[in-house]
Scaffold this motif. Structure first.
Motif, PDB file in Angstrom:
ATOM      1  N   THR A 130       3.575  -8.181  -7.387  1.00 44.25           N
ATOM      2  CA  THR A 130       3.269  -7.510  -6.444  1.00 44.25           C
ATOM      3  C   THR A 130       1.733  -7.001  -6.787  1.00 44.25           C
ATOM      4  OG1 THR A 130       3.736  -5.544  -7.694  1.00 44.25           O
ATOM      5  CG2 THR A 130       5.364  -6.204  -6.085  1.00 44.25           C
ATOM      6  N   ASP A 131       1.118  -6.397  -5.685  1.00 44.74           N
ATOM      7  CA  ASP A 131      -0.262  -5.945  -5.814  1.00 44.74           C
ATOM      8  C   ASP A 131      -0.169  -4.669  -5.121  1.00 44.74           C
ATOM      9  OD1 ASP A 131      -3.356  -6.963  -6.450  1.00 44.74           O
ATOM     10  OD2 ASP A 131      -3.364  -5.978  -4.595  1.00 44.74           O
ATOM     11  N   VAL A 132      -0.533  -3.746  -5.975  1.00 47.86           N
ATOM     12  CA  VAL A 132      -0.292  -2.346  -5.182  1.00 47.86           C
ATOM     13  C   VAL A 132      -1.507  -1.405  -5.279  1.00 47.86           C
ATOM     14  CG1 VAL A 132       1.208  -0.256  -5.741  1.00 47.86           C
ATOM     15  CG2 VAL A 132       2.143  -2.479  -6.206  1.00 47.86           C
ATOM     16  N   GLY A 170       0.831  -1.202  -0.113  1.00 50.48           N
ATOM     17  CA  GLY A 170      -0.007  -0.071   0.079  1.00 50.48           C
ATOM     18  C   GLY A 170       0.903   1.233   0.042  1.00 50.48           C
ATOM     19  N   VAL A 171       0.547   2.265  -0.710  1.00 46.85           N
ATOM     20  CA  VAL A 171       1.327   3.593  -0.727  1.00 46.85           C
ATOM     21  C   VAL A 171       0.298   4.713  -0.433  1.00 46.85           C
ATOM     22  CG1 VAL A 171       2.782   5.126  -1.976  1.00 46.85           C
ATOM     23  CG2 VAL A 171       2.867   2.676  -2.742  1.00 46.85           C
ATOM     24  N   THR A 184      -3.553  -5.845  10.170  1.00 48.49           N
ATOM     25  CA  THR A 184      -3.368  -6.302   8.768  1.00 48.49           C
ATOM     26  C   THR A 184      -3.504  -5.309   7.676  1.00 48.49           C
ATOM     27  OG1 THR A 184      -5.678  -6.654   8.881  1.00 48.49           O
ATOM     28  CG2 THR A 184      -4.452  -8.622   9.642  1.00 48.49           C
ATOM     29  N   GLY A 185      -3.826  -4.233   7.693  1.00 47.33           N
ATOM     30  CA  GLY A 185      -3.693  -3.268   6.539  1.00 47.33           C
ATOM     31  C   GLY A 185      -4.565  -1.954   6.748  1.00 47.33           C
ATOM     32  N   VAL A 186      -5.234  -1.367   5.775  1.00 50.88           N
ATOM     33  CA  VAL A 186      -5.598   0.133   5.766  1.00 50.88           C
ATOM     34  C   VAL A 186      -7.152  -0.148   5.613  1.00 50.88           C
ATOM     35  CG1 VAL A 186      -6.085   2.189   4.609  1.00 50.88           C
ATOM     36  CG2 VAL A 186      -3.610   0.923   5.054  1.00 50.88           C
ATOM     37  N   ASP A 232       1.087  -6.306   2.883  1.00 51.27           N
ATOM     38  CA  ASP A 232       2.439  -6.770   3.804  1.00 51.27           C
ATOM     39  C   ASP A 232       3.302  -5.437   4.080  1.00 51.27           C
ATOM     40  OD1 ASP A 232       1.569  -9.459   3.162  1.00 51.27           O
ATOM     41  OD2 ASP A 232       2.150  -9.041   1.282  1.00 51.27           O
ATOM     42  N   ILE A 233       3.111  -4.580   3.095  1.00 54.25           N
ATOM     43  CA  ILE A 233       4.097  -3.305   3.175  1.00 54.25           C
ATOM     44  C   ILE A 233       3.142  -2.148   3.159  1.00 54.25           C
ATOM     45  CG2 ILE A 233       5.983  -2.234   2.285  1.00 54.25           C
ATOM     46  CD1 ILE A 233       7.098  -4.809   1.278  1.00 54.25           C
ATOM     47  N   LEU A 234       3.450  -1.219   3.734  1.00 50.88           N
ATOM     48  CA  LEU A 234       2.838   0.135   4.045  1.00 50.88           C
ATOM     49  C   LEU A 234       3.838   1.172   3.716  1.00 50.88           C
ATOM     50  CD1 LEU A 234       0.186   1.787   4.023  1.00 50.88           C
ATOM     51  CD2 LEU A 234       0.421   1.784   6.425  1.00 50.88           C
ATOM     52  N   VAL A 235       3.715   1.921   2.558  1.00 49.48           N
ATOM     53  CA  VAL A 235       4.725   2.878   2.243  1.00 49.48           C
ATOM     54  C   VAL A 235       4.044   4.342   2.442  1.00 49.48           C
ATOM     55  CG1 VAL A 235       6.243   4.094   0.501  1.00 49.48           C
ATOM     56  CG2 VAL A 235       5.766   1.542   0.368  1.00 49.48           C
ATOM     57  N   LEU A 236       4.647   4.988   3.279  1.00 45.84           N
ATOM     58  CA  LEU A 236       4.244   6.582   3.562  1.00 45.84           C
ATOM     59  C   LEU A 236       4.699   7.572   2.775  1.00 45.84           C
ATOM     60  CD1 LEU A 236       4.267   6.154   7.347  1.00 45.84           C
ATOM     61  CD2 LEU A 236       2.386   5.541   5.951  1.00 45.84           C
ATOM     62  N   ALA A 237       4.432   7.867   1.725  1.00 48.24           N
ATOM     63  CA  ALA A 237       4.903   8.995   0.719  1.00 48.24           C
ATOM     64  C   ALA A 237       4.356   9.999   0.981  1.00 48.24           C
ATOM     65  CB  ALA A 237       5.007   8.468  -0.730  1.00 48.24           C
TER      66      ALA A 237
END
Ligand code: NAP
Length: 488
Positions: free
Chosen positions: A196-198, A175-176, A323-325, A336-341
């Motif tokens: 990936t699934d973005v 997630g971004v 587990t997510g947003v 699995d991964i959360l990117v804070l841009a």
């Protein structure tokens, strides 16, 4: 206390693009008693910090180069972050900046007393300087979103400027949060990674201008090397284009409005030609004026966001769970991964250092009502201190290197006046600071930044933190030292 004005003790905080430039310019004045304190173990500032996939500069390479150190070997029209970092490292060693740089020296405090600055570092070292420069960059401190549950996320969460390069992204649900300039560069890389699934969480659509990135051929590089005027021409044309952009964003004159309309039309056309699905296109269409937020220059985002493994979510974030947003429509997006841009704090100059000027005045108190500095550089009550790339520098989409060089030249003029005894200390008069702030205020209303969007360009009062006029006028101003504005 007697100061050796011919060769004063100079301290520079930060060995990034600006710090390196300052050392070179100070030496041209014959000053050799220079120390650069760099908090990290390597140099390079923003290009050391930002290591996310796809990191690049959206200013053309030949314009994002010191004027005194052209580089015929740029591999592409817009260079990648690693290549830019290598360029700085080369300049750092070529000009012997390494001889005066202390790495791993994070500055904890700077205190001015009796005409000198005392600087203490986390290692417990103390330095004393006659002149102090902060060259810590504008966008340095990551801004983390204030979203409930962020700390509870059980996967990997990281800010775009704190990228873990050892991470294996293959096959991950990523997630971004954010769709600014950093996000637009990194999202396509994530989408194009196998398996990936973005999911992109967009709060506000961005204005995006197509930035075609072509590699330079070996023949072109050879011509640049043998005929440097070719590099100079590419640089001038690139900067000229950005100068038109700056005028379009800061002026509501006839010409400014026409230029603004042209840039906006071009961006709209690019969106319409690039995005096939009308629903997705509607989600990506900004409802505020072109350039109100920093324009994103990019050619990879639109193609990538249309891929089957990409999802643009605009429902708004409710909270974050292990587990997510969870978005406002109640849907849980498992990750699995959360990117804070999510960008940076643009007013965190010098922080988290303790910074005290005359009579123990702290920078927090000095800026309680407004972050301000005469000509972006001189902070009232903080004598012999230069805040490089300070508030109301002409940031935006222009080349920050060009900006930094011009500010450094202005500082050198002040240092020369001080060396000649024409200034007791380098400090702006209170009335000059007031005049500067009033002048800025009078121009701000004409800029597109004040036209009703939210962005890091605005301070807490909604006033632009950027230079609210054309590049040309800024350069003319910086080349004209007004002695009467300074404490003599
Ligand atoms: P940014 O432009 O400030 O963008 C931050 C993004 O995060 C925005 O999309 C913002 O949404 C979103 N966001 C922030 N808080 C959020 C929240 N609580 N919930 C949802 N969304 C949230 O940051 P950036 O992309 O890192 O870029 C910052 C600056 O760095 C740029 O403007 C540029 O000056 C510089 N930069 C330059 C380059 C280059 O190539 N030269 C590359 C990258 C960055 P909203 O829009 O709704 O606020």
């Amino acid at each position: 206390m007697s100061v050796n004005r011919e060769n004063p003790a100079v301290l520079i905080i930060g060995a990034g693009m600006t710090g390196i430039c300052l050392v070179i310019k100070l030496r041209e004045l014959g000053i050799t008693n220079i120390t650069v304190l760099e908090k990290a173990e390597t140099i390079g500032g923003t290009w050391r910090e930002n290591r996310y996939p796809g990191v690049a500069c959206d200013v053309p390479s030949h314009a994002y180069t010191y004027s005194f150190e052209p580089n015929p070997d740029w591999s592409t029209f817009f260079a990648g972050g690693k290549e830019i970092h290598e360029y700085y490292q080369r300049v750092f060693y070529k000009y012997g900046v390494n001889f005066v740089t202390k790495l791993g020296e994070a500055v904890n405090s700077c205190v001015y007393q009796d005409g000198q600055w005392t600087v203490k570092t986390a290692k417990g070292n103390t330095y004393v300087a006659d002149l102090l420069f902060s060259a810590t960059g504008i966008l340095h401190q990551p801004k983390y979103p204030d979203i409930p549950g962020l700390d509870s996320f059980a996967g990997i969460a990281m800010h775009s400027a704190r990228w873990d390069t050892s991470l294996d992204l293959k096959g991950k649900r990523i997630g971004v949060i954010g769709t600014g300039s950093s996000a637009a560069q990194l999202i396509p890389e994530l989408i194009n990674t196998p398996g990936t699934d973005v999911t992109v969480f967009q709060r506000t659509p961005q204005w995006l201008v197509e930035a075609k990135n072509k590699p330079y051929t070996d023949a072109q590089k050879k011509r640049f090397r043998e005929q440097p005027w070719r590099m100079a021409l590419v640089r001038r044309l690139s900067l000229w284009t950005f100068e038109q952009g700056t005028s379009a964003l800061t002026s509501d004159s006839w010409w400014g409005s026409k230029m603004h309309a042209l840039f906006a039309w071009n961006a709209k056309r690019y969106l319409e030609q690039s995005i096939q699905d009308p629903l997705l296109r509607a989600k990506l269409t900004p409802d505020y004026k072109f350039g109100c937020k920093r324009v994103v220059m990019n050619e990879t985002f639109y193609p990538a966001i249309q891929k089957p493994n990409a999802h643009l979510v605009t429902e708004g974030i409710e909270r974050i769970e292990p587990t997510g947003v969870v978005t406002k429509d109640g849907k849980l997006h498992e990750l699995d991964i959360l990117v804070l841009a999510t960008g940076f704090d643009p007013a965190a100059f010098m922080r988290p250092m303790e910074f005290r000027g005359r009579d123990g005045l702290s920078i927090d108190d000095a800026w309680k009502t407004k972050v301000q500095a005469y000509r972006s550089l001189l902070v009232p009550q903080f004598p012999n201190f230069f805040l490089m790339l300070g508030p109301n520098s002409p940031i935006g989409n222009y080349s920050v290197i060009a900006m930094s060089e011009i500010q450094a030249d202005y500082c050198m003029e002040l240092v020369k006046l001080w060396q000649d005894g024409k200034l007791r200390e380098i400090e702006a008069k209170p009335e000059a600071v007031q005049g500067w702030m009033a002048m800025l205020k009078s121009k701000m209303g004409h800029t597109v930044w004040a036209s009703g969007c939210q962005s890091w360009y605005l301070d807490k009062d909604g006033d632009p933190l950027t230079w609210p006029d054309s590049w040309k006028n800024w350069v003319a101003l910086m080349r004209d030292v007004k002695l009467s504005d300074l404490v003599s």
